[in-house]
Design a protein around this motif. Structure first.
Motif, PDB file in Angstrom:
ATOM      1  N   VAL A   1     -24.317 -27.295  43.008  1.00  0.00           N
ATOM      2  CA  VAL A   1     -24.497 -26.733  44.349  1.00  0.00           C
ATOM      3  C   VAL A   1     -24.121 -27.811  45.354  1.00  0.00           C
ATOM      4  CG1 VAL A   1     -26.064 -25.678  45.996  1.00  0.00           C
ATOM      5  CG2 VAL A   1     -26.315 -25.194  43.550  1.00  0.00           C
TER       6      VAL A   1
ATOM      7  N   GLY B   1     -41.751 -29.585  48.469  1.00  0.00           N
ATOM      8  CA  GLY B   1     -42.627 -30.520  47.775  1.00  0.00           C
ATOM      9  C   GLY B   1     -43.409 -31.407  48.721  1.00  0.00           C
TER      10      GLY B   1
ATOM     11  N   GLY C   1     -32.443 -30.674  43.076  1.00  0.00           N
ATOM     12  CA  GLY C   1     -33.267 -30.434  41.885  1.00  0.00           C
ATOM     13  C   GLY C   1     -34.495 -29.617  42.211  1.00  0.00           C
TER      14      GLY C   1
ATOM     15  N   HIS D   1     -34.749 -37.615  40.699  1.00  0.00           N
ATOM     16  CA  HIS D   1     -36.185 -37.562  40.396  1.00  0.00           C
ATOM     17  C   HIS D   1     -36.549 -36.715  39.181  1.00  0.00           C
ATOM     18  CE1 HIS D   1     -36.853 -39.844  43.937  1.00  0.00           C
ATOM     19  NE2 HIS D   1     -38.161 -39.740  43.848  1.00  0.00           N
TER      20      HIS D   1
ATOM     21  N   ASN E   1     -39.743 -27.851  36.900  1.00  0.00           N
ATOM     22  CA  ASN E   1     -39.526 -29.097  37.644  1.00  0.00           C
ATOM     23  C   ASN E   1     -40.464 -30.219  37.208  1.00  0.00           C
ATOM     24  OD1 ASN E   1     -37.362 -28.499  39.231  1.00  0.00           O
ATOM     25  ND2 ASN E   1     -38.514 -28.016  41.065  1.00  0.00           N
TER      26      ASN E   1
ATOM     27  N   ALA F   1     -26.666 -31.012  30.572  1.00  0.00           N
ATOM     28  CA  ALA F   1     -27.528 -32.187  30.749  1.00  0.00           C
ATOM     29  C   ALA F   1     -28.620 -31.823  31.751  1.00  0.00           C
ATOM     30  CB  ALA F   1     -26.701 -33.369  31.247  1.00  0.00           C
ATOM     31  N   ASN F   2     -29.519 -30.967  31.291  1.00  0.00           N
ATOM     32  CA  ASN F   2     -30.568 -30.423  32.162  1.00  0.00           C
ATOM     33  C   ASN F   2     -31.588 -29.743  31.245  1.00  0.00           C
ATOM     34  OD1 ASN F   2     -29.272 -27.974  31.366  1.00  0.00           O
ATOM     35  ND2 ASN F   2     -27.877 -28.146  33.098  1.00  0.00           N
TER      36      ASN F   2
ATOM     37  N   GLY G   1     -23.976 -24.534  37.722  1.00  0.00           N
ATOM     38  CA  GLY G   1     -22.908 -25.141  38.500  1.00  0.00           C
ATOM     39  C   GLY G   1     -23.468 -26.238  39.378  1.00  0.00           C
TER      40      GLY G   1
ATOM     41  N   PHE H   1     -26.470 -26.055  50.439  1.00  0.00           N
ATOM     42  CA  PHE H   1     -27.575 -25.099  50.458  1.00  0.00           C
ATOM     43  C   PHE H   1     -27.768 -24.602  51.895  1.00  0.00           C
ATOM     44  CE2 PHE H   1     -28.696 -27.889  46.904  1.00  0.00           C
ATOM     45  CZ  PHE H   1     -29.196 -27.018  45.948  1.00  0.00           C
TER      46      PHE H   1
HETATM   47  C1  LIG Z   1     -42.308 -38.636  42.583  1.00  0.00           C
HETATM   48  C2  LIG Z   1     -41.989 -37.181  42.341  1.00  0.00           C
HETATM   49  C3  LIG Z   1     -42.557 -36.211  43.165  1.00  0.00           C
HETATM   50  C4  LIG Z   1     -42.282 -34.858  42.959  1.00  0.00           C
HETATM   51  N1  LIG Z   1     -42.868 -33.921  43.764  1.00  0.00           N
HETATM   52  C5  LIG Z   1     -42.602 -32.614  43.575  1.00  0.00           C
HETATM   53  C6  LIG Z   1     -43.217 -31.619  44.397  1.00  0.00           C
HETATM   54  O1  LIG Z   1     -44.000 -31.922  45.289  1.00  0.00           O
HETATM   55  N2  LIG Z   1     -42.925 -30.324  44.139  1.00  0.00           N
HETATM   56  C7  LIG Z   1     -42.052 -29.949  43.170  1.00  0.00           C
HETATM   57  O2  LIG Z   1     -41.822 -28.751  43.030  1.00  0.00           O
HETATM   58  N3  LIG Z   1     -41.458 -30.861  42.382  1.00  0.00           N
HETATM   59  C8  LIG Z   1     -41.709 -32.176  42.563  1.00  0.00           C
HETATM   60  N4  LIG Z   1     -41.135 -33.104  41.733  1.00  0.00           N
HETATM   61  C9  LIG Z   1     -40.250 -32.656  40.648  1.00  0.00           C
HETATM   62  C10 LIG Z   1     -38.816 -32.487  41.181  1.00  0.00           C
HETATM   63  O3  LIG Z   1     -38.739 -31.277  41.889  1.00  0.00           O
HETATM   64  C11 LIG Z   1     -37.835 -32.422  40.009  1.00  0.00           C
HETATM   65  O4  LIG Z   1     -37.928 -33.597  39.265  1.00  0.00           O
HETATM   66  C12 LIG Z   1     -36.400 -32.239  40.518  1.00  0.00           C
HETATM   67  O5  LIG Z   1     -35.555 -31.940  39.436  1.00  0.00           O
HETATM   68  C13 LIG Z   1     -35.891 -33.467  41.208  1.00  0.00           C
HETATM   69  O6  LIG Z   1     -34.687 -33.191  41.834  1.00  0.00           O
HETATM   70  P1  LIG Z   1     -33.680 -34.379  42.158  1.00  0.00           P
HETATM   71  O7  LIG Z   1     -32.468 -33.786  42.754  1.00  0.00           O
HETATM   72  O8  LIG Z   1     -34.396 -35.446  42.918  1.00  0.00           O
HETATM   73  O9  LIG Z   1     -33.446 -34.969  40.708  1.00  0.00           O
HETATM   74  P2  LIG Z   1     -32.148 -35.275  39.822  1.00  0.00           P
HETATM   75  O10 LIG Z   1     -32.675 -36.067  38.691  1.00  0.00           O
HETATM   76  O11 LIG Z   1     -31.064 -35.857  40.633  1.00  0.00           O
HETATM   77  O12 LIG Z   1     -31.698 -33.854  39.374  1.00  0.00           O
HETATM   78  C14 LIG Z   1     -32.353 -33.170  38.339  1.00  0.00           C
HETATM   79  C15 LIG Z   1     -31.442 -32.098  37.838  1.00  0.00           C
HETATM   80  O13 LIG Z   1     -31.342 -31.081  38.820  1.00  0.00           O
HETATM   81  C16 LIG Z   1     -30.017 -30.586  38.852  1.00  0.00           C
HETATM   82  N5  LIG Z   1     -29.470 -30.791  40.195  1.00  0.00           N
HETATM   83  C17 LIG Z   1     -29.923 -31.586  41.178  1.00  0.00           C
HETATM   84  N6  LIG Z   1     -29.208 -31.393  42.289  1.00  0.00           N
HETATM   85  C18 LIG Z   1     -28.270 -30.458  41.991  1.00  0.00           C
HETATM   86  C19 LIG Z   1     -27.256 -29.799  42.723  1.00  0.00           C
HETATM   87  N7  LIG Z   1     -27.022 -30.050  44.005  1.00  0.00           N
HETATM   88  N8  LIG Z   1     -26.487 -28.876  42.065  1.00  0.00           N
HETATM   89  C20 LIG Z   1     -26.696 -28.587  40.779  1.00  0.00           C
HETATM   90  N9  LIG Z   1     -27.668 -29.168  40.027  1.00  0.00           N
HETATM   91  C21 LIG Z   1     -28.444 -30.086  40.663  1.00  0.00           C
HETATM   92  C22 LIG Z   1     -29.241 -31.298  37.776  1.00  0.00           C
HETATM   93  O14 LIG Z   1     -29.303 -30.560  36.578  1.00  0.00           O
HETATM   94  C23 LIG Z   1     -30.021 -32.571  37.623  1.00  0.00           C
HETATM   95  O15 LIG Z   1     -29.851 -33.180  36.382  1.00  0.00           O
HETATM   96  C24 LIG Z   1     -41.415 -34.464  41.905  1.00  0.00           C
HETATM   97  C25 LIG Z   1     -40.860 -35.432  41.071  1.00  0.00           C
HETATM   98  C26 LIG Z   1     -41.133 -36.791  41.272  1.00  0.00           C
HETATM   99  C27 LIG Z   1     -40.547 -37.815  40.363  1.00  0.00           C
END
Ligand SMILES: Cc1cc2nc3c(=O)[nH]c(=O)nc-3n(C[C@H](O)[C@H](O)[C@H](O)COP(=O)(O)OP(=O)(O)OC[C@H]3O[C@@H](n4cnc5c(N)ncnc54)[C@H](O)[C@@H]3O)c2cc1C
Length: 458
Positions: free
Chosen positions: A201, A134, A143, A79, A413, A450-451, A199, A204
């Protein structure tokens, strides 16, 4: 079409032979689905997407790609607004790290690095427990936690990072570390807000909170500048059990909006009072008095049910994020002007009041330093045709500059691909230098870049 170097091809062969995990390449079925991310304008084609099931496999992938100098991306729930989950030649896709364990007696939740907010919340909810992540089920806990985590329990419980007790981390040199307040405290500090820079994770561990019942759901009011200002003010004065995500936009032609209001500005709020029904009704009363609601689905229920569905319309968006201290008359006027004036696309302003438990944590206790801010705000334009991106980007950039006075820092984020200055702005004061120092210690070669990148200090 992305082309890959021979070094990449060699690494893909090595991954297939030695990673011990499934590897998807463009020739494999499922590859196209695996490279999709929530950011609809992102269309990247990594050479390989690896789906490990354990920290040891991840350590091997990190080591192989680092030794070959190959760009590595880490994907949790996919996301990232910038599409970072697929922005490498090799992607470590954590979706198979999907186990959640709820220890209800000790109130501790343990989750793999690829777990989504929805599946963690459903598992915890079976015990009347919750950790706040969230407002959207499909967001990855990875993320959202690493960037802070603002949601529907924030004013009561703090950010997601404020409930983080420990993490298992694969570092750039392939080590697997157990990290908490006592072990690698500098890394533990940086993980809580510094994003995926330090790194992978793989596990958690969170504190769980007792949330047996909530009063929650959607509330819609007609939007005027006065109503927006009053809503924002009430949101900050409300008891800290009440958290919310508030959107101001033109009403979409959806069944829940009476037809006479389609296309008129509305306040659309996702409310969550974490406590008993009668107290919740009292806390919500001031909002219902601002104007006669156009829709009121706020009712007693369970926190996990608020996460039940997050189907979103298939539209593109460009966004700008900012923390604001106040949403007064002037800001509310600007919000209304922006929402009304957009005709070829939809203009949306989203705000989330902070305060409460967020503000009780000292600004330097974690890498999220915006503890005393009033609201996390996002301005967005939504559009159907991808060709409109430049126009919408220019518009939202000017609109956001007006709202913020041009200088408000962003929430990491909610950052898109907006360049290094905006990343640095997300980490004010000493936070940036401290993060760079931790980065130097744990990832001196910037393997995890890549972040929203924090370069190692020299
Ligand atoms: C529809 C939508 C709703 C959202 N709602 C909220 C909200 O209510 N509150 C809020 O605070 N944010 C919200 N967000 C933002 C969201 O928190 C960030 O976009 C977050 O980075 C998404 O995490 P992901 O793991 O899904 O994304 P990914 O795209 O998979 O990860 C993003 C980046 O996070 C890092 N990452 C993810 N997982 C790991 C891991 N396990 N170890 C190390 N690095 C990792 C990596 O660098 C990766 O590139 C929202 C985003 C969207 C699109």
């Amino acid at each position: 079409m992305t082309t890959h170097t021979s070094a990449t091809t060699t690494v893909v062969d090595r991954l297939r032979a030695d990673a011990g995990a499934p590897v998807l390449t463009p020739a494999d079925p499922g590859y196209d689905a695996a490279r999709m991310v929530a950011a609809t304008l992102v269309d990247r084609r990594p050479a390989a997407i690896v789906r490990p099931t354990g920290a040891d496999q991840i350590a091997r992938v990190v080591t192989m790609t680092r030794e070959a100098g190959i760009d590595l991306a880490v994907r949790g729930g996919g996301h990232s607004l910038a599409g970072h989950g697929v922005s490498g030649d090799v992607v470590v896709d954590l979706s198979a790290l999907d186990t959640v364990h709820i220890d209800a007696d000790r109130r501790i939740g343990t989750a793999g690095g690829g777990v989504t907010a929805g599946s963690y919340t459903a598992a915890a909810g079976q015990h009347g427990l919750a950790t706040g992540f969230g407002d959207t089920a499909s967001v990855g806990i990875g993320g959202i936690t690493l960037g802070g985590g603002i949601g529907l329990l924030t004013r009561k419980q703090g950010l997601s990072i404020d409930s983080l007790l420990a993490a298992e981390v694969v570092t750039a040199d392939g080590q697997i570390l157990e990290v908490d307040e006592a072990n690698h405290p500098d890394l533990f500090w940086a993980l809580r807000g510094g994003g995926g820079n330090f790194g992978v994770v793989t596990r958690f561990t969170f504190r769980l909170h007792h949330v047996p019942e909530v009063v929650g759901g959607f509330l819609a009011l007609p939007a005027t500048a006065g109503n927006v200002r009053a809503f924002a003010a009430e949101a900050r004065m409300a008891p800290e059990e009440l958290s919310m995500m508030v959107v101001v936009m033109k009403a979409p032609p959806m069944p829940f909006v009476p037809p006479e209001h389609h296309g008129t500005p509305i306040i659309f709020a996702f409310m969550c009072y974490a406590g008993p029904g009668a107290d919740g009704e009292r806390a919500l009363a001031p909002f219902r008095k601002i104007a006669t609601p156009l829709m009121d689905q706020v009712q007693p229920g369970y926190y996990a049910d608020l996460f039940a569905g997050d189907e979103r319309p298939a539209v593109h968006s460009v966004t700008r994020s900012m923390f604001l201290d106040d949403i007064g008359d002037d800001t509310a006027e600007l919000v209304m002007e922006g929402v009304r004036s957009a005709t070829d696309f939809s203009a949306v302003v989203q705000f989330r009041p902070l305060g409460g438990a967020v503000a009780r944590v000292p600004a330097d206790a974690t890498a999220f330093a915006h503890r005393d801010r009033g609201y996390a705000v996002m301005a967005a334009s939504l559009f159907q045709q991808a060709e409109m991106e430049p126009e919408c980007d220019t518009w939202v950039s000017g609109f956001a500059a007006g709202l913020s006075g041009g200088s408000a820092p962003p929430y990491v984020n909610f950052l898109g691909d907006e360049g290094p200055d905006r990343v640095q702005a997300a980490y004010p004061g000493r936070t940036w230098d401290r993060l760079r120092e931790v980065k130097r210690r744990y990832d001196p070669d910037n393997v995890f870049h890549a972040n929203h990148n924090i370069p190692p200090s020299p």
